[in-house]
Scaffold this motif. Structure first.
Motif, short mmCIF file in Angstrom:
data_model
loop_
_atom_site.label_atom_id
_atom_site.label_comp_id
_atom_site.label_asym_id
_atom_site.label_seq_id
_atom_site.Cartn_x
_atom_site.Cartn_y
_atom_site.Cartn_z
N ILE A 39 0.83 -1.21 0.00
CA ILE A 39 0.00 0.00 0.00
C ILE A 39 0.85 1.24 0.00
CG2 ILE A 39 -1.67 1.30 1.37
CD1 ILE A 39 -2.81 -1.39 2.29
N LYS A 40 1.94 1.26 0.78
CA LYS A 40 2.80 2.44 0.82
C LYS A 40 3.47 2.65 -0.54
CE LYS A 40 6.59 4.65 3.26
NZ LYS A 40 7.61 4.54 4.32
N GLY A 41 3.86 1.54 -1.15
CA GLY A 41 4.47 1.69 -2.50
C GLY A 41 3.49 2.28 -3.49
N LEU A 42 2.25 1.83 -3.48
CA LEU A 42 1.24 2.37 -4.39
C LEU A 42 0.93 3.83 -4.07
CD1 LEU A 42 -1.21 -0.69 -4.55
CD2 LEU A 42 0.34 0.12 -6.35
N ALA A 43 0.86 4.16 -2.78
CA ALA A 43 0.58 5.56 -2.42
C ALA A 43 1.70 6.47 -2.90
CB ALA A 43 0.40 5.66 -0.92
N THR A 44 2.94 6.00 -2.76
CA THR A 44 4.07 6.81 -3.23
C THR A 44 4.04 6.96 -4.74
OG1 THR A 44 5.39 5.98 -1.38
CG2 THR A 44 6.58 6.99 -3.21
N TYR A 45 3.67 5.87 -5.45
CA TYR A 45 3.57 5.91 -6.91
C TYR A 45 2.52 6.91 -7.38
CZ TYR A 45 2.37 4.39 -11.64
OH TYR A 45 2.04 4.36 -12.99
N PHE A 46 1.34 6.86 -6.78
CA PHE A 46 0.28 7.77 -7.19
C PHE A 46 0.58 9.22 -6.83
CE2 PHE A 46 -2.44 3.89 -7.20
CZ PHE A 46 -2.82 3.96 -8.53
N SER A 47 1.28 9.42 -5.70
CA SER A 47 1.61 10.81 -5.33
C SER A 47 2.53 11.45 -6.36
CB SER A 47 2.26 10.85 -3.95
OG SER A 47 3.53 10.21 -4.00
N GLN A 48 3.34 10.63 -7.06
CA GLN A 48 4.23 11.16 -8.07
C GLN A 48 3.49 11.44 -9.39
OE1 GLN A 48 7.32 8.25 -8.38
NE2 GLN A 48 8.23 8.77 -6.34
N PHE A 91 0.45 12.75 -9.55
CA PHE A 91 -0.40 13.95 -9.48
C PHE A 91 0.46 15.20 -9.49
CE2 PHE A 91 -2.98 10.69 -7.15
CZ PHE A 91 -3.90 10.51 -8.16
N ASP A 92 -0.18 16.30 -9.81
CA ASP A 92 0.50 17.59 -9.84
C ASP A 92 0.90 18.01 -8.44
OD1 ASP A 92 0.12 17.68 -12.56
OD2 ASP A 92 -1.81 18.75 -12.37
N LYS A 93 2.01 18.77 -8.42
CA LYS A 93 2.47 19.27 -7.15
C LYS A 93 1.46 20.21 -6.54
CE LYS A 93 6.60 17.32 -7.04
NZ LYS A 93 7.01 16.37 -6.01
N GLY A 94 1.13 19.98 -5.24
CA GLY A 94 0.22 20.84 -4.52
C GLY A 94 -1.24 20.54 -4.76
N SER A 95 -1.53 19.54 -5.60
CA SER A 95 -2.93 19.20 -5.87
C SER A 95 -3.51 18.41 -4.70
CB SER A 95 -3.05 18.40 -7.15
OG SER A 95 -2.36 17.17 -7.03
N ASP A 96 -4.81 18.35 -4.66
CA ASP A 96 -5.48 17.59 -3.58
C ASP A 96 -5.20 16.11 -3.70
OD1 ASP A 96 -6.52 19.92 -2.61
OD2 ASP A 96 -8.46 19.70 -3.63
N ASP A 97 -5.08 15.62 -4.93
CA ASP A 97 -4.81 14.20 -5.10
C ASP A 97 -3.44 13.82 -4.54
OD1 ASP A 97 -7.26 13.86 -6.31
OD2 ASP A 97 -6.47 14.21 -8.33
N GLU A 98 -2.44 14.73 -4.77
CA GLU A 98 -1.13 14.46 -4.23
C GLU A 98 -1.17 14.44 -2.69
OE1 GLU A 98 3.45 16.12 -4.59
OE2 GLU A 98 1.77 17.52 -4.68
N GLN A 137 -0.10 11.33 -0.29
CA GLN A 137 0.91 11.45 0.76
C GLN A 137 0.32 11.13 2.14
OE1 GLN A 137 2.54 15.38 0.32
NE2 GLN A 137 3.82 14.81 -1.48
N GLY A 138 -0.94 11.57 2.37
CA GLY A 138 -1.60 11.23 3.64
C GLY A 138 -1.76 9.73 3.79
N MET A 139 -2.03 9.06 2.65
CA MET A 139 -2.14 7.60 2.71
C MET A 139 -0.80 6.98 3.10
SD MET A 139 -3.34 5.04 -0.35
CE MET A 139 -4.88 5.92 -0.53
N ALA A 140 0.28 7.54 2.56
CA ALA A 140 1.60 7.00 2.90
C ALA A 140 1.92 7.24 4.38
CB ALA A 140 2.66 7.64 1.99
#
Length: 603
Positions: free
Chosen positions: A395-404, A406-413, A417-420
């Motif tokens: 799960i942490k690996g996937l959360a880190t992958y998805f955070s990369q 998304f755009d910087k500063g976006s809600d998705d990012e 990161q909160g998931m990680a």
């Protein structure tokens, strides 16, 4: 008489054995018998002496009378016979007679015996005895005995120059009258006649019987008194021994009862306190001197609410567990027993109450329950941690992958990161679970706890400054050596420090003390001035996942308990809500332990 008897510890005085008493009594009896026989023989000898002297005096009197008559040259046989009859008139004189050397009676106080021969011939030595008389005891009649004194009859004895001149007595065969004639013998100091006197022995025998009875009575009394004295001495010594044994037994029983680990309270028949041992003083908080002799119901009603019913006669209680409120000491779990003490006739003598403090038992029971619970949770935690850790990594690996992506500063990012971060938090919880479930493989070695405390405090010093918390270290005055694992004990101390600082969110004082107990154990105290722990939560603070903090995991104090359990140490928590909490740890000391640095230097 006392005899010494050696014992292993000390010499004791022992009473006379019964054999010694019997031997002493026999010796006393033999001595009294010997004295009695001697007295009886002395009385017999005294009686013989008196009677022989009395008989000799009578003989001398008869000889004096005969001498007087012969001097006047007017004497004949009738006068001698009359003299004997008159002399025999005294009640103590049975008879008087004169015989020739052949034993033929020449004159006699009983004239009918003249011419007869005496039954028992006199000793021929009597013809040679002219001064002191001989004596013998002869039977006169049935049960009547005479003390017979006899010697040579010499009416002219002592006449000085008249030698060879004597007197003979003849009996006329026709008339039966005695006739005295002068005679001459070849020796002037001897005679051919014997005079004898028979004295009545009855008065002397009676007196001797009375004396003998008195002597025997006195001897018996002496024997009884001596035997009584020996028995009295033996009984007195036996009484002293029994009394001393009773005193020793009473002292022993009193010491045993006084030292019992349970409170023992005894009342007399009037309901007053008669006995109050040391354990009862500790449990109740009352002084023995202030309770003895006082009314038990009044004491129980004032200081031990809920126990008055134990004092009622006839009520029997055995190991009843109650929560008792003791004045000045709070509510105590007690085990109470009470029963009556009856005499041999079944009458009421007193009542006894036994109190046993169950706080330590309850603590041990709580520790057993907690240990069982921790063991079960630990096994569960090990399985859960193993099953969760691998998916968390994915799960942490996937959360880190998805955070990369998304755009910087976006809600998705931010969500990724909160998931990680949440995965990291879960991973920390799982790590704590593994620490809790891991077997306590400790590397115990002698170490000075006073050196470990400053190192552990440095780890929280910066955090304490940011929280406005003042740290005070109070090591003991001497090295506090204990068998400990430095790393795990440091972890234990850090958990306690963090809990203490969390309770002081507005600042305060964190105090750490060390001391060496009389038993050799090392006491470590961690005290804070925080908000404290409510009394209803004190029994649950070591339970896994029990916490009052919103962000807490509830495993910190459970891990502390597990680490101390591995050290065979005890932990005690005291808290005053609004004032702070004191945590005391008692770690087994290292006997004869030296400074670990010195040991490593030698190695």
């Amino acid at each position: 008489m006392l005899f010494r008897k050696k014992s292993r510890d000390m010499d004791e005085w022992a009473p006379m054995p019964p054999l010694v008493v019997a031997s002493a009594s026999l010796i006393l009896l033999a001595a009294v018998v010997a004295m009695t026989v001697r007295d009886i023989n002395r009385q017999r000898h005294h009686m013989s002496y008196i009677l022989s002297e009395k008989g000799a005096a009578i003989i001398r009197a008869v000889e004096a009378g005969a001498r007087t008559g012969l001097m006047g040259m007017r004497w004949g046989g009738n006068q001698v016979q009359t003299l004997l009859e008159e002399a025999a008139g005294h009640p103590d004189i049975l008879y008087i007679g004169i015989v020739d050397k052949d034993g033929k009676i020449l004159a006699h106080s009983n004239s009918s015996k003249i011419g007869q021969t005496v039954p028992n011939r006199f000793s021929r030595d009597a013809l040679k005895t002219t001064t002191s008389g001989l004596w013998r005891i002869v039977g006169v009649e049935k049960k009547v005995k005479a003390f017979e004194v006899y010697r040579a009859f010499c009416p002219l004895a002592g006449q000085g120059k008249i030698r060879g001149r004597g007197m003979t007595m003849h009996v006329d065969p026709n008339t039966g009258q005695a006739r005295m004639d002068w005679c001459f013998s070849s020796k002037g100091d001897s005679s051919d006649q014997i005079i004898f006197v028979g004295l009545n022995m009855a008065p002397f025998e009676n007196e001797r019987s009375v004396d003998m009875r008195n002597t025997l009575l006195m001897a018996g009394l002496i024997c009884l008194m001596g035997l009584g004295g020996f028995l009295a001495l033996y009984w007195a010594q036996s009484y002293q021994v029994a009394r001393r044994m009773l005193q020793d037994t009473s002292a022993f029983a009193k010491e045993v009862v006084t030292s019992l680990p349970v409170g023992l309270i005894a009342m007399d028949a009037a309901g007053r306190v008669a006995f109050f041992n040391h354990s009862a003083e500790i449990i109740t908080g009352l002084s023995r001197m202030k309770t003895l002799g006082r009314d038990a119901k009044k004491i129980f009603s004032e200081h031990m609410e809920g126990l008055v019913y134990l004092l009622e006669p006839g009520i029997s209680v055995t190991e009843q567990e109650i929560e008792c409120e003791i004045k000045g000491k709070g509510v105590f779990p007690l085990s109470v027993s009470s029963s009556d003490i009856l005499g041999e006739q079944g009458h009421y003598v007193s009542r006894i109450v036994i109190l046993r403090d169950l706080r330590e038992v309850r603590d041990l029971q709580e520790q057993v329950r907690r240990q069982e619970k921790l063991s079960a949770i630990g096994e569960l935690a090990a399985g859960v941690a193993h099953e969760i850790r691998n998916p968390l990594s994915s799960i942490k690996g996937l959360a880190t992958y998805f955070s990369q992506k998304f755009d910087k500063g976006s809600d998705d990012e931010e969500i990724a990161q909160g998931m990680a971060r949440e995965v990291d938090r879960l991973n920390r919880v799982v790590s704590q679970l593994l620490d809790f479930a891991r077997p306590s493989d400790l590397n115990l070695r002698p170490m000075d706890i006073n050196e470990l405390i400053p190192h552990s405090l440095k780890l929280v010093k910066q955090d304490a400054l940011t929280r406005n918390i003042n740290i005070i270290s109070q090591p003991g005055g001497k090295p506090a050596f204990a068998m400990a694992d430095a790393d795990r004990l440091t972890q234990c101390l850090l958990n306690l420090y963090l809990n203490a600082m969390a309770a002081m969110n507005k600042g305060g004082v964190l105090t750490v003390r060390t001391a060496v107990e009389d038993s050799g154990d090392v006491r470590v105290e961690v005290e804070d001035t925080g908000k404290g722990i409510p009394s209803q939560d004190l029994n649950r603070i070591f339970d896994p996942y029990y916490t009052t903090k919103a962000s807490g995991t509830g495993l910190g104090l459970a891990i502390v308990h597990k680490i101390l359990e591995g050290h065979h140490a005890r932990i005690k928590v005291e808290s005053r809500p609004g004032q702070g909490t004191l945590v005391s740890m008692f770690i087994p000391g290292a006997k004869n332990a030296q400074d670990p640095k010195a040991q490593s230097g030698r190695e």
